[in-house]
Scaffold this active site. Structure first.
Site, PDB file in Angstrom:
ATOM      1  N   GLY A  64      -7.137 -35.650  22.604  1.00  0.00           N
ATOM      2  CA  GLY A  64      -7.997 -35.889  21.444  1.00  0.00           C
ATOM      3  C   GLY A  64      -7.297 -36.891  20.562  1.00  0.00           C
ATOM      4  N   THR A  93      -4.634 -54.528  18.549  1.00  0.00           N
ATOM      5  CA  THR A  93      -3.682 -54.243  19.624  1.00  0.00           C
ATOM      6  C   THR A  93      -4.164 -54.920  20.906  1.00  0.00           C
ATOM      7  OG1 THR A  93      -4.837 -52.158  20.137  1.00  0.00           O
ATOM      8  CG2 THR A  93      -2.990 -52.055  18.599  1.00  0.00           C
ATOM      9  N   GLY A 107      -2.426 -54.691  24.068  1.00  0.00           N
ATOM     10  CA  GLY A 107      -1.735 -54.197  25.249  1.00  0.00           C
ATOM     11  C   GLY A 107      -0.438 -54.940  25.486  1.00  0.00           C
ATOM     12  N   ASP A 132      -3.340 -44.398  20.536  1.00  0.00           N
ATOM     13  CA  ASP A 132      -3.079 -43.312  19.593  1.00  0.00           C
ATOM     14  C   ASP A 132      -1.613 -43.267  19.197  1.00  0.00           C
ATOM     15  OD1 ASP A 132      -5.740 -42.572  19.758  1.00  0.00           O
ATOM     16  OD2 ASP A 132      -5.383 -41.160  21.389  1.00  0.00           O
ATOM     17  N   SER A 169       5.155 -44.858  25.556  1.00  0.00           N
ATOM     18  CA  SER A 169       4.158 -43.842  25.911  1.00  0.00           C
ATOM     19  C   SER A 169       3.443 -44.158  27.214  1.00  0.00           C
ATOM     20  CB  SER A 169       3.139 -43.676  24.773  1.00  0.00           C
ATOM     21  OG  SER A 169       2.226 -44.757  24.735  1.00  0.00           O
TER      22      SER A 169
END
Length: 302
Positions: A39, A220, A222, A252, A282
């Site tokens: 989420g 953003t 990537g 996120d 991440s």
């Protein structure tokens, strides 16, 4: 140091991995099924908390097994759950994710997230110096109420308009910092953008979208890094070359890390560079919430 308050979605991510994505009407053999806390709201709160920010999450869970698991996980991250409510009127939010070839497809069933209302955010003790964060996985009127309260308190408002949907001029004007990718930027600006567009083109579109002269828009990109339009100033952060295995929570992670840095008083350029590094870590791990790095891990790659 300010706190980070995240009003947003909490999901259980059911992840199926495969060698490739199926075509429409096709069945392919998968490798495994995994269950991860997710989420966008929860992911962003986990990212901020793991980086050392005092973090509060406002949202809703169903009274079911997924809800119980998610509450336990979020509490273990040190997140304040005092404004997290349980409801019997809907199941806990769920995302069905297919990961193949280091990319993903996602279907989100909102469940309890659709019931987060203005009353949920009206009692949150925001103060000057805090950062109020939200995304488009809870009702937009709730986000507007949250941001009106934040601005009245002198807090900074940060919106991640994902998944992309139309946004009113009233809500956009309440946003101090808008964080989105080039696809979402193109959608909100009503223009086509692609991976091949150069920085000048992206900044020009961001300038068209600015609702206030002092508004910041962070795009953003990537592996290409980040571009930001801060009032009239343009900021570029170079991308980082890593081997991505799961990009599910990258955006996120970036949002949570940016909020944590800003709540700690960092400058925008420094916060953008830190958030970009955090996101690059991440994507090298499976899962959304569990992939968020610590401050020590980010410091090691800067």
């Amino acid at each position: 140091m300010g706190r980070v308050f995240v009003a947003g979605s909490i999901n259980m991510d059911v992840v199926a991995t495969a060698d490739r994505h199926p075509k429409v009407g096709e069945t392919v053999a998968g490798r495994q099924v995994l269950y991860f806390p997710g989420g966008k709201g929860a992911n962003q709160a986990v990212a901020a908390a793991r980086l050392g920010a005092g973090t509060t999450l406002i949202g809703r869970l169903g009274k079911d097994s997924f809800g119980a698991e998610l509450r336990t996980f979020l509490g273990e991250q040190g997140i304040d759950l005092g404004y997290l409510q349980e409801t019997t009127d809907a199941h806990t939010g769920t995302a069905i994710i297919t990961v193949a070839e280091a990319d993903n497809t996602i279907i989100v069933i909102p469940g309890a997230n659709a019931l987060v209302g203005a009353n949920d955010v009206s009692v949150v003790p925001l103060l000057e110096g805090d950062v109020a964060v939200s995304q488009f996985e809870i009702p937009l009127p709730t986000i507007a109420a949250f941001f009106r309260r934040a601005r009245a308190a002198g807090a900074t408002t940060l919106l991640n308009p994902a998944p992309a949907q139309d946004i009113s001029g009233e809500l956009l004007a309440l946003v101090d910092i808008l964080v989105l990718n080039e696809t979402e930027l193109g959608f909100l600006a009503g223009t086509e953008l692609s991976d091949g567009d150069d920085a000048a083109r992206i900044i020009a579109v961001a300038r068209q979208l600015q609702a206030r002269e002092d508004q910041t828009i962070c795009v953003t990109l990537g592996k290409r890094g980040v571009l930001a339009l801060a009032a009239r100033e343009e900021i570029a952060v170079q991308g980082r070359a890593v081997k991505a295995v799961d990009t599910t929570g990258a955006g996120d992670c970036f949002v949570g890390a940016l909020a944590a840095c800003l709540a700690d008083g960092a400058s925008l350029p420094a916060a953008l560079a830190f958030a970009n590094a955090a996101a690059s870590i991440s994507v090298q791990r499976m899962g959304a919430g569990p992939s968020m790095p610590t401050a020590k891990e980010v410091a090691a790659v800067l």
